[in-house]
Design a protein around this motif. Structure first.
Motif, short mmCIF file in Angstrom:
data_model
loop_
_atom_site.label_atom_id
_atom_site.label_comp_id
_atom_site.label_asym_id
_atom_site.label_seq_id
_atom_site.Cartn_x
_atom_site.Cartn_y
_atom_site.Cartn_z
N PRO A 61 -8.25 7.26 2.46
CA PRO A 61 -9.62 6.91 2.87
C PRO A 61 -9.72 6.41 4.30
O PRO A 61 -10.80 6.39 4.87
CB PRO A 61 -10.03 5.82 1.88
CG PRO A 61 -8.74 5.20 1.44
CD PRO A 61 -7.72 6.32 1.46
N SER A 62 -8.56 6.02 4.89
CA SER A 62 -8.62 5.46 6.24
C SER A 62 -7.30 5.65 6.98
O SER A 62 -6.27 5.94 6.37
CB SER A 62 -8.97 3.96 6.17
OG SER A 62 -8.00 3.27 5.43
N GLY A 63 -7.37 5.45 8.29
CA GLY A 63 -6.20 5.52 9.16
C GLY A 63 -6.38 4.54 10.30
O GLY A 63 -7.49 4.09 10.59
N LEU A 64 -5.27 4.22 10.98
CA LEU A 64 -5.29 3.20 12.03
C LEU A 64 -4.66 3.72 13.31
O LEU A 64 -3.54 4.24 13.30
CB LEU A 64 -4.53 1.96 11.55
CG LEU A 64 -4.47 0.76 12.51
CD1 LEU A 64 -5.88 0.19 12.74
CD2 LEU A 64 -3.54 -0.31 11.95
N MET A 65 -5.35 3.53 14.42
CA MET A 65 -4.86 3.85 15.76
C MET A 65 -4.54 2.52 16.44
O MET A 65 -5.39 1.62 16.47
CB MET A 65 -5.93 4.61 16.55
CG MET A 65 -5.50 5.15 17.86
SD MET A 65 -4.36 6.54 17.78
CE MET A 65 -5.32 7.77 16.94
N ILE A 66 -3.31 2.39 16.96
CA ILE A 66 -2.88 1.16 17.61
C ILE A 66 -2.60 1.44 19.08
O ILE A 66 -1.78 2.30 19.40
CB ILE A 66 -1.62 0.58 16.93
CG1 ILE A 66 -1.87 0.36 15.44
CG2 ILE A 66 -1.20 -0.71 17.63
CD1 ILE A 66 -0.62 0.04 14.65
N ASN B 219 6.74 9.77 -3.26
CA ASN B 219 6.30 10.93 -2.47
C ASN B 219 4.86 10.81 -2.00
O ASN B 219 4.31 11.76 -1.46
CB ASN B 219 6.47 12.21 -3.29
CG ASN B 219 7.92 12.55 -3.47
OD1 ASN B 219 8.74 12.32 -2.58
ND2 ASN B 219 8.26 13.10 -4.62
N ARG B 220 4.24 9.68 -2.24
CA ARG B 220 2.83 9.50 -1.89
C ARG B 220 2.69 8.63 -0.65
O ARG B 220 3.21 7.53 -0.59
CB ARG B 220 2.09 8.87 -3.06
CG ARG B 220 0.62 8.70 -2.84
CD ARG B 220 -0.09 8.36 -4.12
NE ARG B 220 -1.18 7.44 -4.12
CZ ARG B 220 -2.00 7.12 -3.15
NH1 ARG B 220 -1.86 7.63 -1.98
NH2 ARG B 220 -2.98 6.27 -3.32
N CYS B 221 1.95 9.14 0.32
CA CYS B 221 1.64 8.37 1.53
C CYS B 221 0.51 7.40 1.21
O CYS B 221 -0.54 7.80 0.70
CB CYS B 221 1.24 9.31 2.67
SG CYS B 221 0.99 8.47 4.23
N VAL B 222 0.72 6.10 1.51
CA VAL B 222 -0.29 5.08 1.22
C VAL B 222 -0.91 4.49 2.49
O VAL B 222 -1.83 3.68 2.41
CB VAL B 222 0.29 3.96 0.33
CG1 VAL B 222 0.66 4.51 -1.05
CG2 VAL B 222 1.48 3.28 1.00
N PHE B 223 -0.39 4.89 3.64
CA PHE B 223 -0.95 4.46 4.93
C PHE B 223 -0.53 5.46 5.99
O PHE B 223 0.59 5.97 5.96
CB PHE B 223 -0.44 3.07 5.33
CG PHE B 223 -0.70 2.77 6.79
CD1 PHE B 223 -1.95 2.36 7.20
CD2 PHE B 223 0.29 2.94 7.74
CE1 PHE B 223 -2.21 2.13 8.55
CE2 PHE B 223 0.05 2.72 9.08
CZ PHE B 223 -1.20 2.31 9.49
N THR C 129 -3.63 -5.79 8.50
CA THR C 129 -4.59 -4.69 8.43
C THR C 129 -3.99 -3.52 7.67
O THR C 129 -4.64 -2.90 6.82
CB THR C 129 -5.02 -4.26 9.85
OG1 THR C 129 -5.66 -5.37 10.50
CG2 THR C 129 -5.96 -3.07 9.81
N ILE C 130 -2.74 -3.21 7.97
CA ILE C 130 -2.06 -2.09 7.29
C ILE C 130 -1.94 -2.38 5.80
O ILE C 130 -2.19 -1.50 4.96
CB ILE C 130 -0.68 -1.83 7.93
CG1 ILE C 130 -0.87 -1.27 9.34
CG2 ILE C 130 0.16 -0.90 7.07
CD1 ILE C 130 0.40 -1.18 10.16
N ARG C 131 -1.59 -3.60 5.43
CA ARG C 131 -1.51 -3.96 4.01
C ARG C 131 -2.86 -3.75 3.30
O ARG C 131 -2.91 -3.22 2.20
CB ARG C 131 -1.09 -5.42 3.85
CG ARG C 131 0.38 -5.67 3.98
CD ARG C 131 0.72 -7.12 3.60
NE ARG C 131 2.01 -7.46 4.16
CZ ARG C 131 2.20 -8.06 5.34
NH1 ARG C 131 1.18 -8.42 6.09
NH2 ARG C 131 3.42 -8.32 5.76
N SER C 132 -3.93 -4.18 3.97
CA SER C 132 -5.27 -4.00 3.40
C SER C 132 -5.61 -2.52 3.22
O SER C 132 -6.19 -2.14 2.20
CB SER C 132 -6.32 -4.67 4.29
OG SER C 132 -6.13 -6.05 4.33
N MET C 133 -5.25 -1.72 4.20
CA MET C 133 -5.52 -0.29 4.11
C MET C 133 -4.71 0.33 2.96
O MET C 133 -5.21 1.19 2.23
CB MET C 133 -5.21 0.40 5.44
CG MET C 133 -6.15 -0.04 6.55
SD MET C 133 -5.67 0.61 8.15
CE MET C 133 -6.64 2.12 8.13
#
Length: 150
Positions: free
Chosen positions: A87-92, A52-56, A136-140
């Protein structure tokens, strides 16, 4: 073309990350993501879940970005990171600046990153770019897991 871009990226990223639709749903489908309690529902294009936890969390934009990321897109991504306490998010983006861009949000320390995938190259080159985005997603995800454990 927006839907084609989004469908392709979600599917290609799932394959590159070796995750299921349940763990990497489009639009946080089947998941609850709220800002301000249960009053503002959020539906990012990309999210990766462990239980139930969002990790990315991330979003897709079928538009060009040549002079920085539009403020509205950053606000949207910031809301996602706050809602799921990442702590972070990604815009593609589908096209834009060659170099990834990163913004650290003052006072709360959230890091918002953006990348562009060039679809004018060969299919092999496009998939190689998708693979770099997956890295990048894996690192985040790893940073989020470390942050959560602390």
């Amino acid at each position: 073309m927006t839907k084609v871009f989004e469908d392709f990226m979600v599917t290609a990223l799932r394959e590159a990350l070796h995750v299921t639709e349940r763990d990497f749903p489009r639009g946080a489908s089947g998941r609850r993501m709220w800002l301000a309690g249960d009053r503002i529902r959020l539906q990012p294009d990309l999210s990766w879940w462990e239980g139930n936890r969002c990790v990315f969390v991330g979003d897709l934009k079928y538009k060009k970005t040549y002079h920085g990321v539009p403020n509205a897109n950053l606000y949207q991504l910031l809301a996602y990171t706050i809602a799921v306490d990442l702590p972070s998010g990604l815009m593609i983006y589908a096209q834009g600046e060659e170099n990834p861009t990163s913004y650290t949000i003052k006072h709360i320390g959230k890091r918002l990153e953006s990348v562009a995938v060039d679809f004018s190259d060969s299919p092999e080159q496009t998939l190689a770019e998708v693979s770099r985005v997956a890295d990048t997603i894996r690192s985040m995800r790893i940073r989020a897991s470390r942050n959560h454990a602390a």
